[in-house]
Design an enzyme around this catalytic site. Structure first.
Site, PDB file in Angstrom:
ATOM      1  CB  CYS A 195      -3.553   3.129  -1.684  1.00 36.33           C
ATOM      2  SG  CYS A 195      -4.853   4.275  -1.321  1.00 36.33           S
TER       3      CYS A 195
ATOM      4  CE  LYS B 172      -7.995  -0.369   5.447  1.00 37.16           C
ATOM      5  NZ  LYS B 172      -6.689  -0.379   4.777  1.00 37.16           N
TER       6      LYS B 172
ATOM      7  CG  HIS C 120      -1.926   0.953   1.401  1.00 37.72           C
ATOM      8  ND1 HIS C 120      -1.704   2.284   1.673  1.00 37.72           N
ATOM      9  CD2 HIS C 120      -3.268   0.812   1.323  1.00 37.72           C
ATOM     10  CE1 HIS C 120      -2.862   2.914   1.746  1.00 37.72           C
ATOM     11  NE2 HIS C 120      -3.825   2.051   1.535  1.00 37.72           N
TER      12      HIS C 120
ATOM     13  CG  ASP D  33       0.507  -2.475   6.073  1.00 35.22           C
ATOM     14  OD1 ASP D  33      -0.483  -2.663   6.812  1.00 35.22           O
ATOM     15  OD2 ASP D  33       0.467  -1.785   5.038  1.00 35.22           O
TER      16      ASP D  33
ATOM     17  CD  GLN E 192      -7.021  -4.970   3.363  1.00 33.76           C
ATOM     18  OE1 GLN E 192      -8.119  -5.491   3.520  1.00 33.76           O
ATOM     19  NE2 GLN E 192      -6.885  -3.683   3.256  1.00 33.76           N
TER      20      GLN E 192
HETATM   21  C1  LIG Z   1      -5.773   0.420   4.579  1.00 37.58           C
HETATM   22  C2  LIG Z   1      -4.368   0.042   4.495  1.00 37.58           C
HETATM   23  C3  LIG Z   1      -3.365   0.888   4.954  1.00 37.58           C
HETATM   24  C4  LIG Z   1      -3.630   2.277   5.465  1.00 37.58           C
HETATM   25  O1  LIG Z   1      -4.477   2.277   6.557  1.00 37.58           O
HETATM   26  P1  LIG Z   1      -5.060   3.647   7.127  1.00 37.58           P
HETATM   27  O2  LIG Z   1      -6.141   3.187   8.048  1.00 37.58           O
HETATM   28  O3  LIG Z   1      -5.575   4.407   5.954  1.00 37.58           O
HETATM   29  O4  LIG Z   1      -3.951   4.333   7.820  1.00 37.58           O
HETATM   30  C5  LIG Z   1      -2.054   0.435   4.891  1.00 37.58           C
HETATM   31  N1  LIG Z   1      -1.761  -0.770   4.428  1.00 37.58           N
HETATM   32  C6  LIG Z   1      -2.704  -1.622   3.973  1.00 37.58           C
HETATM   33  C7  LIG Z   1      -2.294  -2.969   3.492  1.00 37.58           C
HETATM   34  C8  LIG Z   1      -4.037  -1.240   3.987  1.00 37.58           C
HETATM   35  O5  LIG Z   1      -4.958  -2.071   3.531  1.00 37.58           O
END
Ligand SMILES: *Cc1c(COP(=O)(O)O)cnc(C)c1O
Length: 404
Positions: free
Chosen positions: A362, A224, A121, A198, A201
């Site tokens: 993104c 999320k 992302h 990260d 997801q």
């Molecule tokens: C949504 C997402 C982000 C960013 O999250 P925010 O809540 O917008 O800070 C970063 N990495 C991944 C894989 C995402 O799906």
């Protein structure tokens, strides 16, 4: 077995109509819907205990502080951190990653190397680019194959004594691919590099065990995973959080302030300057309780069923291509129809009540790899149904006829 109709009744928004059609919400990868218990908990906080935390001796301030710290404890248990002070409240994944990259600005030297993947992302690319620009470190990128999977041999080849940080997502938001992060973490550690995962997801679908993974940082967002927007968590190993300088200066993060020298507060407060999203932090704990009551094993099993069903049904459509065909996948499907722009399909099926994401998600490097402007992404949650998938497939077929 989950009682999906009972679960759906927990989410007031799901009984809405959109454009005169029952809402089919397949944009869970962008943000999840919120169950009534989460909405209620947010209201209850403001009605009953709203006060600033960690400051007042008065009763409300103590109640709010206790609730905030109880929630931190829940997150600690949920991700199996060793200590509660390794759990930092943030405003989301983006904030967590920037906190870490900002800290590494005082650690990295010119010619040190940072490895990211091409499956990231933007919020796990751009902060590292900015860090490299500032320090003279060099950004290296793990490539992907046609199935959207990381090429692990290429990762192995990038690693060296120069590698100081490795960062990848647990699950790709654009393609749904689940990355082999345990392998990546262990391999990076064998070269002495720190690893940030990260998990934005991943946390809606699974329960990460940060001690078993042995990652140095794990960042995710609350919104999320059925929690409020503007909430998130950065897990960091104690030794790393002690090593990194504070991200922001201000109230709450200090021990003592004089104009000669300010000393910083202990963890986790060193990284929590200013008044945080108190209600959000507390309610994130409610969301985690809600998900654990449903059970992540149940969630995974059911979502996998939805993924297989949707993959099979979408594959019936002639000229439809799915991106991210690797074996290990979460319930996310990215696809396109030959000769039709994803945006046009998205707009037409929106009129039919279907909410999907269209665009680059993104993650422009992935779109560049496949030489496409974007995809249509349907991302499923445990509250979705096979009937909804049928409705989406019918709508996509209609769009295809209208547009070709
Ligand atoms: C949504 C997402 C982000 C960013 O999250 P925010 O809540 O917008 O800070 C970063 N990495 C991944 C894989 C995402 O799906």
């Amino acid at each position: 077995m989950l009682d999906i109709q009972k679960i759906r009744a927990d989410f007031p928004i799901l009984s809405q109509t959109v454009n005169g059609k029952p809402l089919v919400y397949f944009d869970n990868g962008a943000t999840s819907q919120k169950p009534q218990v989460v909405i209620d908990a947010e209201v209850k906080y403001y009605q009953e205990i709203n006060a600033n935390i960690h400051r007042g001796v008065h009763t409300l301030s103590q109640l709010a502080t206790d609730a905030y710290e109880v929630s931190r404890g829940k997150v600690k248990e949920h991700i199996n951190a060793k200590f509660a002070h390794e759990v930092l409240f943030t405003s989301g994944t983006t904030h967590g990653i920037n906190l870490v990259t900002n800290g590494f600005a005082s650690i990295l030297k010119p010619d040190d190397e940072v490895i990211v993947s091409s499956l990231e992302h933007h919020s796990n690319i751009v902060p590292w680019q900015m860090l490299c620009e500032k320090t003279g470190a060099v950004l290296k990128v793990i490539p992907i194959n046609e199935n959207g999977e990381l090429i692990i041999e290429a990762f192995d080849a990038l690693l060296s004594e120069k590698t100081k940080v490795v960062t990848v997502n647990h699950i790709s938001n654009a393609l749904g691919i689940i990355n082999p992060i345990k392998y990546i973490i262990d391999k990076a550690h064998s070269f002495g590099a720190a690893v940030l995962i990260d998990g934005a997801q991943a946390v809606p679908h699974l329960k990460p065990d940060v001690q078993e993974l042995d990652c140095d940082f794990y960042a995710f967002s609350g919104h999320k995973m059925c929690g409020p927007t503007g909430t998130g968590i950065l897990y960091g190993k104690e030794e790393w959080l002690n090593k990194l300088p504070p991200y922001q200066g201000g109230g709450e993060m200090i021990k003592e302030v004089t104009f000669e020298k300010t000393t910083y507060a202990d963890l986790p407060h060193k990284f929590e300057a200013g008044t945080p999203n108190i209600a959000g932090g507390i309610v994130l704990g409610t969301a985690i309780d809600y998900l654990n009551n449903i059970g992540f094993d149940n969630i995974q099993e059911y979502e996998h069923e939805l993924l297989e069903y949707a993959t099979k049904r979408l594959s019936e459509i002639e000229g439809l291509r799915i991106y991210g065909t690797g074996k290990n996948k979460a319930s996310v499907i990215s696809f396109n129809i030959d000769g039709i722009h994803p945006y046009d399909v998205g707009s037409i099926i929106d009129k039919l009540g279907i909410a999907v994401r269209t665009g680059h998600h993104c993650a422009q490097p992935i779109m560049n790899f496949f030489c496409i402007p974007g995809t249509i992404r349907a991302s499923f949650s445990f509250y979705n149904t096979k009937e909804e998938i049928d409705q989406m497939v019918d709508s996509v077929k209609k769009a295809q006829i209208m547009l070709s």
